[in-house]
Design a protein around this motif. Structure first.
Motif, mmCIF file in Angstrom:
data_model
loop_
_atom_site.group_PDB
_atom_site.id
_atom_site.type_symbol
_atom_site.label_atom_id
_atom_site.label_comp_id
_atom_site.label_asym_id
_atom_site.label_seq_id
_atom_site.Cartn_x
_atom_site.Cartn_y
_atom_site.Cartn_z
ATOM 1 N N UNK A 52 54.047 -66.581 -63.233
ATOM 2 C CA UNK A 52 52.597 -65.744 -63.562
ATOM 3 C C UNK A 52 53.252 -65.460 -65.510
ATOM 4 N N UNK A 53 54.135 -65.478 -65.289
ATOM 5 C CA UNK A 53 54.572 -65.984 -66.484
ATOM 6 C C UNK A 53 54.243 -66.531 -67.694
ATOM 7 N N UNK A 54 53.513 -66.152 -68.915
ATOM 8 C CA UNK A 54 53.221 -67.437 -69.883
ATOM 9 C C UNK A 54 51.992 -67.467 -69.757
ATOM 10 N N UNK A 55 51.618 -66.790 -68.420
ATOM 11 C CA UNK A 55 49.991 -68.096 -68.202
ATOM 12 C C UNK A 55 48.486 -66.616 -68.377
ATOM 13 N N UNK A 56 47.823 -66.606 -68.522
ATOM 14 C CA UNK A 56 46.812 -65.892 -69.529
ATOM 15 C C UNK A 56 45.621 -65.551 -67.829
ATOM 16 N N UNK A 57 45.677 -64.321 -68.008
ATOM 17 C CA UNK A 57 45.112 -63.878 -66.297
ATOM 18 C C UNK A 57 43.832 -63.174 -67.305
ATOM 19 N N UNK A 58 43.263 -64.424 -68.224
ATOM 20 C CA UNK A 58 41.726 -63.733 -68.441
ATOM 21 C C UNK A 58 41.176 -62.209 -69.129
ATOM 22 N N UNK A 59 40.321 -61.934 -69.963
ATOM 23 C CA UNK A 59 40.260 -60.907 -70.403
ATOM 24 C C UNK A 59 38.479 -60.240 -69.434
ATOM 25 N N UNK A 60 38.298 -58.989 -69.849
ATOM 26 C CA UNK A 60 37.080 -58.581 -68.577
ATOM 27 C C UNK A 60 35.887 -59.204 -69.126
ATOM 28 N N UNK A 61 35.685 -59.740 -70.303
ATOM 29 C CA UNK A 61 34.699 -60.464 -70.354
ATOM 30 C C UNK A 61 34.406 -62.066 -69.074
ATOM 31 N N UNK A 62 35.621 -62.696 -69.160
ATOM 32 C CA UNK A 62 35.736 -63.520 -68.579
ATOM 33 C C UNK A 62 35.266 -63.164 -66.619
ATOM 34 N N UNK A 63 36.503 -62.202 -66.289
ATOM 35 C CA UNK A 63 35.883 -61.982 -65.182
ATOM 36 C C UNK A 63 34.440 -61.302 -64.762
ATOM 37 N N UNK A 64 34.085 -60.538 -66.023
ATOM 38 C CA UNK A 64 32.409 -59.912 -65.605
ATOM 39 C C UNK A 64 32.046 -61.970 -65.646
ATOM 40 N N UNK A 65 31.962 -62.977 -65.874
ATOM 41 C CA UNK A 65 31.689 -63.670 -66.054
ATOM 42 C C UNK A 65 31.792 -64.224 -64.818
ATOM 43 N N UNK A 66 32.470 -64.013 -63.962
ATOM 44 C CA UNK A 66 33.017 -64.379 -62.794
ATOM 45 C C UNK A 66 32.274 -63.792 -62.101
ATOM 46 N N UNK A 67 32.227 -62.642 -61.776
ATOM 47 C CA UNK A 67 31.313 -61.630 -61.070
ATOM 48 C C UNK A 67 29.854 -61.683 -60.872
ATOM 49 N N UNK A 68 29.550 -61.375 -62.216
ATOM 50 C CA UNK A 68 27.918 -62.242 -62.442
ATOM 51 C C UNK A 68 27.364 -63.404 -61.488
ATOM 52 N N UNK A 69 28.497 -64.506 -61.815
ATOM 53 C CA UNK A 69 28.105 -65.619 -61.250
ATOM 54 C C UNK A 69 28.010 -65.253 -59.468
#
Ligand SMILES: [Zn+2]
Length: 236
Positions: A52-69
């Motif tokens: 997981x080091x050095x990788x992006x884990x997104x921000x909450x807007x990203x995860x909200x879009x995933x949930x909305x989909x």
């Protein structure tokens, strides 16, 4: 209801989540993404493991879009905490904080009737089990072997899953799904795609899996939905 498959991804790696969601959406199938809420940007928990080091884990807007989909966004604790073993036993307050804090993060950022959790390192203890029951509607534990959940006798806080790795070929997937009992529920546990995260699968393999599930009329559902429906159908 029976013969359901859930497709889950642990650790909340953003690049793989975006690519997986896109593939799943082509088939109208929902995925489940278990995020380490302290790793979501702006980060509040350090990352110490190589996958997981050095990788992006997104921000909450990203995860909200995933949930909305239509996908489920669940918890993988606050800091990828190992809830079993000596360290956890010596710091029970930390176990409590990890489980409660990630639930609060999810409820604040992606409010839902309920959230589910998957335990990092497949580790749990009687304490973590008690705390998880207060904050979540279900808990997924991992497994190296193919194991099915039975919808007629569901144990929502001890959901079994199978994590196919690089040693598994396509025939293993087909065999695991075909051997599913009539009231069976198979939860597949992945991390990410291509070269990201722990034992990633290829985008082609995920696409192949979706095609096969569609062609064989196997339902794909989120963990939260399967548990909610099963609880409803068991109610008096
Ligand atoms: Zn993990």
């Amino acid at each position: 209801m029976g013969r359901v498959v859930s497709i889950t991804f642990d650790d909340g790696l953003a690049r793989g989540a975006a690519a997986s969601a896109e593939i799943l959406e082509r088939y109208g199938m929902p995925g489940v993404f278990y995020v380490v809420t302290g790793w979501v940007e702006p980060m509040r928990a350090p990352i110490r493991d190589d996958a997981n080091m050095g990788r992006s884990h997104g921000d909450w807007n990203f995860w909200r879009r995933i949930a909305t989909a239509g996908h489920e966004v669940g918890s993988h604790t606050f800091s990828h905490f190992k809830a079993g073993g000596l360290k956890a036993a010596l710091t029970p307050w930390r176990v409590a904080r990890e489980i409660a804090r990630s639930q609060q993060d999810l409820q604040r950022e992606i409010p839902a009737q309920s959230h589910t959790i998957s335990m990092p390192w497949n580790a749990a203890s009687p304490l973590s089990d008690r705390l998880v029951r207060r904050a979540y509607s279900a808990c997924r534990v991992g497994g190296g072997d193919v194991q099915y959940n039975r919808l007629s006798q569901l144990r929502p806080y001890a959901l079994r899953s199978w994590a196919p790795g690089p040693r598994h070929d396509w025939g293993d997937y087909v065999a695991a799904i075909e051997a599913m009992p009539q009231d069976g529920w198979l939860i597949l546990g992945f991390h990410s795609l291509e070269d990201e995260g722990w034992e990633p699968i290829s985008a082609n393999r995920l696409d192949q899996l979706c095609t096969w599930l569609r062609d064989n009329n196997i339902e794909v559902a989120t963990v939260r939905d399967v548990v909610a429906r099963t609880k409803l159908s068991c109610a008096p």
